[in-house]
Each structure stands twice: as C-alpha cells, then as structure tokens.
Design an enzyme around this catalytic site. Sequence first.
Site, PDB file in Angstrom:
ATOM      1  N   LYS A   1       8.766 -13.580 -15.452  1.00  0.00           N
ATOM      2  CA  LYS A   1       8.367 -12.332 -16.115  1.00  0.00           C
ATOM      3  C   LYS A   1       7.105 -12.539 -16.950  1.00  0.00           C
ATOM      4  O   LYS A   1       6.202 -11.710 -16.949  1.00  0.00           O
ATOM      5  CB  LYS A   1       9.496 -11.815 -17.007  1.00  0.00           C
ATOM      6  CG  LYS A   1      10.584 -11.106 -16.259  1.00  0.00           C
ATOM      7  CD  LYS A   1      10.083  -9.809 -15.628  1.00  0.00           C
ATOM      8  CE  LYS A   1      10.803  -9.481 -14.363  1.00  0.00           C
ATOM      9  NZ  LYS A   1      10.581 -10.347 -13.219  1.00  0.00           N
TER      10      LYS A   1
ATOM     11  N   HIS B   1      12.465 -36.239 -16.916  1.00  0.00           N
ATOM     12  CA  HIS B   1      11.888 -36.537 -15.606  1.00  0.00           C
ATOM     13  C   HIS B   1      10.562 -35.812 -15.386  1.00  0.00           C
ATOM     14  O   HIS B   1      10.197 -35.521 -14.252  1.00  0.00           O
ATOM     15  CB  HIS B   1      12.883 -36.180 -14.500  1.00  0.00           C
ATOM     16  CG  HIS B   1      14.164 -36.930 -14.597  1.00  0.00           C
ATOM     17  ND1 HIS B   1      14.317 -38.216 -14.137  1.00  0.00           N
ATOM     18  CD2 HIS B   1      15.362 -36.597 -15.147  1.00  0.00           C
ATOM     19  CE1 HIS B   1      15.541 -38.629 -14.378  1.00  0.00           C
ATOM     20  NE2 HIS B   1      16.202 -37.671 -14.994  1.00  0.00           N
TER      21      HIS B   1
ATOM     22  N   LYS C   1       4.671  -3.913  -5.707  1.00  0.00           N
ATOM     23  CA  LYS C   1       6.088  -3.701  -5.978  1.00  0.00           C
ATOM     24  C   LYS C   1       6.967  -4.132  -4.812  1.00  0.00           C
ATOM     25  O   LYS C   1       7.960  -4.816  -4.993  1.00  0.00           O
ATOM     26  CB  LYS C   1       6.332  -2.225  -6.293  1.00  0.00           C
ATOM     27  CG  LYS C   1       7.772  -1.910  -6.644  1.00  0.00           C
ATOM     28  CD  LYS C   1       8.190  -2.592  -7.923  1.00  0.00           C
ATOM     29  CE  LYS C   1       9.628  -2.306  -8.279  1.00  0.00           C
ATOM     30  NZ  LYS C   1      10.073  -3.116  -9.427  1.00  0.00           N
TER      31      LYS C   1
ATOM     32  N   GLU D   1      13.682 -16.971 -14.395  1.00  0.00           N
ATOM     33  CA  GLU D   1      13.316 -15.547 -14.439  1.00  0.00           C
ATOM     34  C   GLU D   1      12.484 -15.225 -15.676  1.00  0.00           C
ATOM     35  O   GLU D   1      11.541 -14.432 -15.617  1.00  0.00           O
ATOM     36  CB  GLU D   1      14.584 -14.691 -14.400  1.00  0.00           C
ATOM     37  CG  GLU D   1      14.353 -13.199 -14.538  1.00  0.00           C
ATOM     38  CD  GLU D   1      13.520 -12.590 -13.416  1.00  0.00           C
ATOM     39  OE1 GLU D   1      13.106 -11.420 -13.565  1.00  0.00           O
ATOM     40  OE2 GLU D   1      13.275 -13.266 -12.391  1.00  0.00           O
TER      41      GLU D   1
ATOM     42  N   ARG E   1       2.816   0.465  -6.924  1.00  0.00           N
ATOM     43  CA  ARG E   1       2.879  -0.500  -5.835  1.00  0.00           C
ATOM     44  C   ARG E   1       1.683  -1.442  -5.840  1.00  0.00           C
ATOM     45  O   ARG E   1       1.695  -2.462  -5.155  1.00  0.00           O
ATOM     46  CB  ARG E   1       2.946   0.237  -4.491  1.00  0.00           C
ATOM     47  CG  ARG E   1       4.208   1.048  -4.322  1.00  0.00           C
ATOM     48  CD  ARG E   1       4.146   1.938  -3.093  1.00  0.00           C
ATOM     49  NE  ARG E   1       4.260   1.186  -1.874  1.00  0.00           N
ATOM     50  CZ  ARG E   1       5.395   0.982  -1.216  1.00  0.00           C
ATOM     51  NH1 ARG E   1       6.516   1.485  -1.685  1.00  0.00           N
ATOM     52  NH2 ARG E   1       5.422   0.305  -0.094  1.00  0.00           N
TER      53      ARG E   1
ATOM     54  N   ASN F   1       0.115   0.867   6.576  1.00  0.00           N
ATOM     55  CA  ASN F   1       0.637  -0.255   5.804  1.00  0.00           C
ATOM     56  C   ASN F   1       1.070  -1.339   6.779  1.00  0.00           C
ATOM     57  O   ASN F   1       1.724  -1.039   7.779  1.00  0.00           O
ATOM     58  CB  ASN F   1       1.845   0.157   4.965  1.00  0.00           C
ATOM     59  CG  ASN F   1       1.482   1.075   3.819  1.00  0.00           C
ATOM     60  OD1 ASN F   1       0.318   1.326   3.554  1.00  0.00           O
ATOM     61  ND2 ASN F   1       2.500   1.600   3.149  1.00  0.00           N
ATOM     62  N   GLY F   2       0.755  -2.583   6.485  1.00  0.00           N
ATOM     63  CA  GLY F   2       1.144  -3.677   7.358  1.00  0.00           C
ATOM     64  C   GLY F   2      -0.052  -4.498   7.794  1.00  0.00           C
ATOM     65  O   GLY F   2      -1.108  -4.490   7.149  1.00  0.00           O
TER      66      GLY F   2
ATOM     67  N   TRP G   1      -4.162  -1.942  -0.729  1.00  0.00           N
ATOM     68  CA  TRP G   1      -4.225  -3.269  -1.368  1.00  0.00           C
ATOM     69  C   TRP G   1      -4.881  -4.193  -0.359  1.00  0.00           C
ATOM     70  O   TRP G   1      -4.352  -4.417   0.729  1.00  0.00           O
ATOM     71  CB  TRP G   1      -2.806  -3.737  -1.715  1.00  0.00           C
ATOM     72  CG  TRP G   1      -2.744  -4.875  -2.680  1.00  0.00           C
ATOM     73  CD1 TRP G   1      -3.412  -5.010  -3.850  1.00  0.00           C
ATOM     74  CD2 TRP G   1      -1.911  -6.036  -2.552  1.00  0.00           C
ATOM     75  NE1 TRP G   1      -3.058  -6.187  -4.464  1.00  0.00           N
ATOM     76  CE2 TRP G   1      -2.146  -6.835  -3.700  1.00  0.00           C
ATOM     77  CE3 TRP G   1      -1.004  -6.480  -1.595  1.00  0.00           C
ATOM     78  CZ2 TRP G   1      -1.505  -8.046  -3.904  1.00  0.00           C
ATOM     79  CZ3 TRP G   1      -0.364  -7.691  -1.814  1.00  0.00           C
ATOM     80  CH2 TRP G   1      -0.608  -8.467  -2.958  1.00  0.00           C
TER      81      TRP G   1
ATOM     82  N   GLU H   1       4.030 -13.096 -14.633  1.00  0.00           N
ATOM     83  CA  GLU H   1       3.695 -11.889 -13.864  1.00  0.00           C
ATOM     84  C   GLU H   1       2.836 -10.922 -14.667  1.00  0.00           C
ATOM     85  O   GLU H   1       1.870 -10.369 -14.141  1.00  0.00           O
ATOM     86  CB  GLU H   1       4.975 -11.148 -13.453  1.00  0.00           C
ATOM     87  CG  GLU H   1       5.658 -11.662 -12.210  1.00  0.00           C
ATOM     88  CD  GLU H   1       6.863 -10.821 -11.862  1.00  0.00           C
ATOM     89  OE1 GLU H   1       6.988 -10.432 -10.690  1.00  0.00           O
ATOM     90  OE2 GLU H   1       7.692 -10.550 -12.756  1.00  0.00           O
TER      91      GLU H   1
ATOM     92  N   CYS I   1       0.828  -1.188   0.000  1.00  0.00           N
ATOM     93  CA  CYS I   1       0.000   0.000   0.000  1.00  0.00           C
ATOM     94  C   CYS I   1       0.868   1.247   0.000  1.00  0.00           C
ATOM     95  O   CYS I   1       2.037   1.209   0.347  1.00  0.00           O
ATOM     96  CB  CYS I   1      -0.929   0.016   1.211  1.00  0.00           C
ATOM     97  SG  CYS I   1      -1.832  -1.520   1.471  1.00  0.00           S
TER      98      CYS I   1
END
Length: 618
Positions: free
Chosen positions: A487, A506, A613, A483, A27, A101-102, A75, A490, A2
């Site tokens: 990407k 496998h 973020k 990675e 964010r 925030n938290g 958020w 996401e 947030c």
Amino acid sequence: MCGIVGYIGNQNAVPVILGGLKRLEYRGYDSAGIAVCDDQHQLTVRRAKGKLVNLETMMLDNPIDGHYGVGHTRWATHGRPSEDNAHPHRDCLGDFVVVHNGIVENYLPLKHLLESEGHVFKTETDTEVVAHLLEKYFRGDLVEAVRAAIKDISGVYALAIVSRLDPGKIVAARSGPPVVIGLGSSEYFVASDVPAILNHTRDMLFLADGDVAVLTTRGVELTDLAGREVIRTVTRIAWDPIMAEKGGYKHFMLKEIHEQPRAVRNTTLGRVNPATGLVTLDGMEISSTEFAALRQVRIIACGTSWHAGLAGKFMIEKLARIPVEVDYGSEFRYRDPIVTPNTLTVVISQSGETADTLAAQREAKKKGSKTLAICNVVGSMITREAAGSIITHAGPEIGVASTKSFTAQLTALFVLAMRLGQANGQLRGDASRVLAGELLQLPEKLETLLACDSVYQKLSHTLYRAQDFLFLGRGIHFPMALEGALKLKEISYIHAEGYPAGEMKHGPNALIDEALPVVVLATHDRTSDESRLLYEKTLSNMQEVKARDGILIAIATQGDEMIRRAGADHVIEIPAVPDLLAPILEIVPLQLLAYHIAVRRGCDVDQPRNLAKSVTVE
C-alpha cells in the site's frame, strides 16, 4: 486497464460517453478520445493526450454531437502517450473507428501484410491494425467484417466499433478483457466496467469470450464468432450509483477505507448464523460431501488478493486442518502444476477479470480441480467459470489501491475456512459459535479504529520524508506486513519491503539505521499459547531494531503494557481479537498511514502513476 464507453439511443452521445469515461478514470490512463456519428452518417473523432479535461477543452472549441458513438481512455502499451496514439483509431479512409482494450500480439506481421496491400498507418499502436482489417474485409456488413478481422488476431481484446458505411449500430466483441452491455429503454450502452454506465441502467449483460454484440436502438443481438445466437443472463446490479461517488471524502481511497465496516458486514450477512455459528454458502456446485472429502486447497491470486490468500492459508489450515498452497496467478500455469484428487482451487480477484488469475483458474479446471471464486463483481468471468462463488458485496472500489475489497476478501476466506472445518468435522459446536460471535463484532471494532484517523495523520507528518520502510510480522501477521508495504509503495512511491520478522538476521538487519522506519505487527491473542510465543519473539525482534537505532512503529493489541518497554517509538493500538481475525483490523492503520503519507507527499492516491485498477492482460 484502459476504459471503453459506447452509447446508442436518442440522447446526444457525447455527454453520456464523456461522463462514463470520467467514471473509469480510476483505471489509469494517459490519453483519451471519442468518436460519434451524426444524422448525416458523418463520423467525427476528437483525441487528446493527458487527462479527460484536455479532451473536453478541445471539444469546447470544436464541438461534436451525434446519437451514437464510442470513447476510450488509453494506458500506453504499444506507442508513447500522444494524441496520434490515442483511441479511437481509424482506417485509411476514416470509415471505421475502433476502441480496444488488450493486446494484438501479432500486430507487426499483420501491419507488414496490410502495408504491402497498400494500407497506410498513422500511429505506433497495435490497435490500428484492427481498423485496417475492417477496411479490408468490409462487404457491406460491419458484423461480418468484425468476425473476419478477429480471426486474424492473436492476443486478447475488448472491442467497440462504429462505421459510417453501416450506420446505426455499435459492434462489441470480447476475448479476455471485460465487456459489459447496459440495457435501457430504446438506448443501449457498452463499457469495460459497470460504474461507467451505472447511473443510466442497472440491467447488464456480461459478454463471455468469443461473444459478439450488436447494439442498435431496437435492442442487442448476441452471437458467437461463427454467427450463432447466444443467450446471456441479464444481471441486475445492486450497487447504488451514489456509492461510486466520493460522498464528501477528499479521495475515493479514503472513502473506501471508511466503508470497510460495511464491506465486512455485507460479506458476512446471511452466511453465518450467530446462534449456531454454522456457515451456509449458497449457489455452490460443490456439495457438503465434496467439501468434507477435500485433501488440499490451492489459492490463486495476484497482488493484494495474493496477500489475502496468504492469510487465508493460515485460516483454512487452522480451522479445517487441510494443507493449503498459495500461488501467484501469473506463475501457476507456467510450471505444469500437480493437482491431486480432492483438491479445491480458490481464485481471488476483486474485478473477476484479472487475466493471470483467470488463466490459472482454467488450468486448474483442465487438471480436474473444481474452482471456487472470491470476487466483488457479480457476473464477472471468474465467477461464471467457477463451481461456486463467495461474492464479497464490498460495493464499487474506485481507488486503484485496493482497501475494502481486501478486508472483504479476508472475511470471505475466514467464512470459507469455517465452512470447510464444519464440513469435515474439525470445527464443532462452541468453537464455531465463539468464532462467529467474534466475526460479527468486527464491524464495530473497525469503526473504533477509523475514529482514530487523526493519530495516523499526525504520525504521517513524522514519517513522510523517509525513503525506505520495513514492515515485519510473524505467522498470519506476515502477509499484513507484505500488504502494508505494498500500500505504501503503490500510492506514496516510497520503497517499502515486507519481511518475516524471524528472518531479520538473514539480511534486513543490514538496512536498519536511524533513518529507517520499521513497522512491526505485534498484536497477539492473550488466550492462545501459540500467539503468546510468537508475540514474545516479535518483542525480541523489536529490540533488535532499537539496538540499531531504527524508528520503531508498533501495531499492538489494546492495553499492551509491554510494547513500549520493547522500545516502540510510536504505538498504534487495535481492539483485542482472535489471531485469525487480527489481519482484518491491523491492516486498517497501515492503509491510513500509507494514505496520509502519500497525501503529505502530494501524490495522486486514487490514480498512482503507472498502475491500473484491473489488470486484464498478462
């Protein structure tokens, strides 16, 4: 996560706060709100579900103004996204407003206690208990009420609070999520991240856990939870505010991909001597003798930074011949890790505030390990708690999906690997000079890759309808497969998986058919026998894919004639480079491919759904 912005001064606070919240949109959030206090000490709140534009539209019909106040982008964690659950939150009488925030982990017992005392709750959030605690403890001094309320709270918090009963001040407090105080001339700012207030001031104070700040037009007072004065060093932020704007690019992510040559150059600048190849790391509380005596390195990180750490393992083990373990920050401290003598713990975080990584850093320190931070933010908590830091100097990264911070982290890890190898005598003379020369040529080679953007855009037209992707790599290229898959998932919401190419038999072979794109990292260093061996095995893996009719996309070294004979349907070439530096180049096509596929699918690449973020709570 947030976003928090607060302002006190002689300007109308509303445009300052809203402008700051806009700069924190990267964010991630699902509602927004603002509260300001006017000259008659009237406290007015406006809140709206959805994007900031909804709040702004509401305020056109019902404008407010005042010289100080706070704002927030939320958020959702406790309670669905709604106007009622949006911050700021108030007490029963509307005397106090809180942005937070938290997580208040004990909010349910606190809520039940407060309800039994007559308090009436209007939201589903954990934050509302803070407002009611302030109402309960207020005796004429807002700061004392804040300290009393905090003592009842279990969890993590970044708080900014205003009260009409104790006007002319904003009280901020931190335990966990970041809080930064901006210093102006008779005006002061509070925010959860630097870009929110960077166009007003570059002089910042970063609160530490347990700090309480009181902002008035006369200045900022810092104390601890017991009321004792504390001193924090003022940090001058070097970022230009313009750096946080799009600069003509369609998205922040695309801008930041194109800023990677500069990010790599800035991370190297002043640390690597091109004539001798020697590496200098300033500001370390770790001596050359201690570097030379290291017997183990632990790398701790989350998400994209963890993938950088995996590549860093190959770099350090190859150049310094020191064993390296790589841990997720979220897992490290919960397994009672064994930290042996002469162990260096390297913590990697773009923001320097990642909650899991910070907790793991403290666990490593508790067990006797010195910690070294690789971070993009000067003055962040992880850098303050480390015995030394390698600041990546990538500049502000606004897009949620990390790009330039990742390549800067890879660069920092390579520089660290060279430093460790030079300290213990494993990397000497000509070898150092050759590697330094190759490192310093990377920005130019990155520019070459970025000039081929139309290639990735054209390829995205072929692949954007796919529902699944498989990314394959061997050795140091395997972390880039992870990675590349991250990407893509996401920002495009396509399921993607990274896998070691040698493990195809496998399990992954069962997935391959004519509808599955398979991206293979098949670059190699022609001067290295080890690299050639891995390359030949990767060619065999590519033929396995073609035997099952998979759509084969190869990332290959420029001039490679064998790659198409192995059946590649599409080939993306990168300039020749030593194996340990290849990840810094080969990730760029994967970033651009993910970007163009996401744009083609109509996704919000800068603010992907359900993501934020900076992850500052566990």
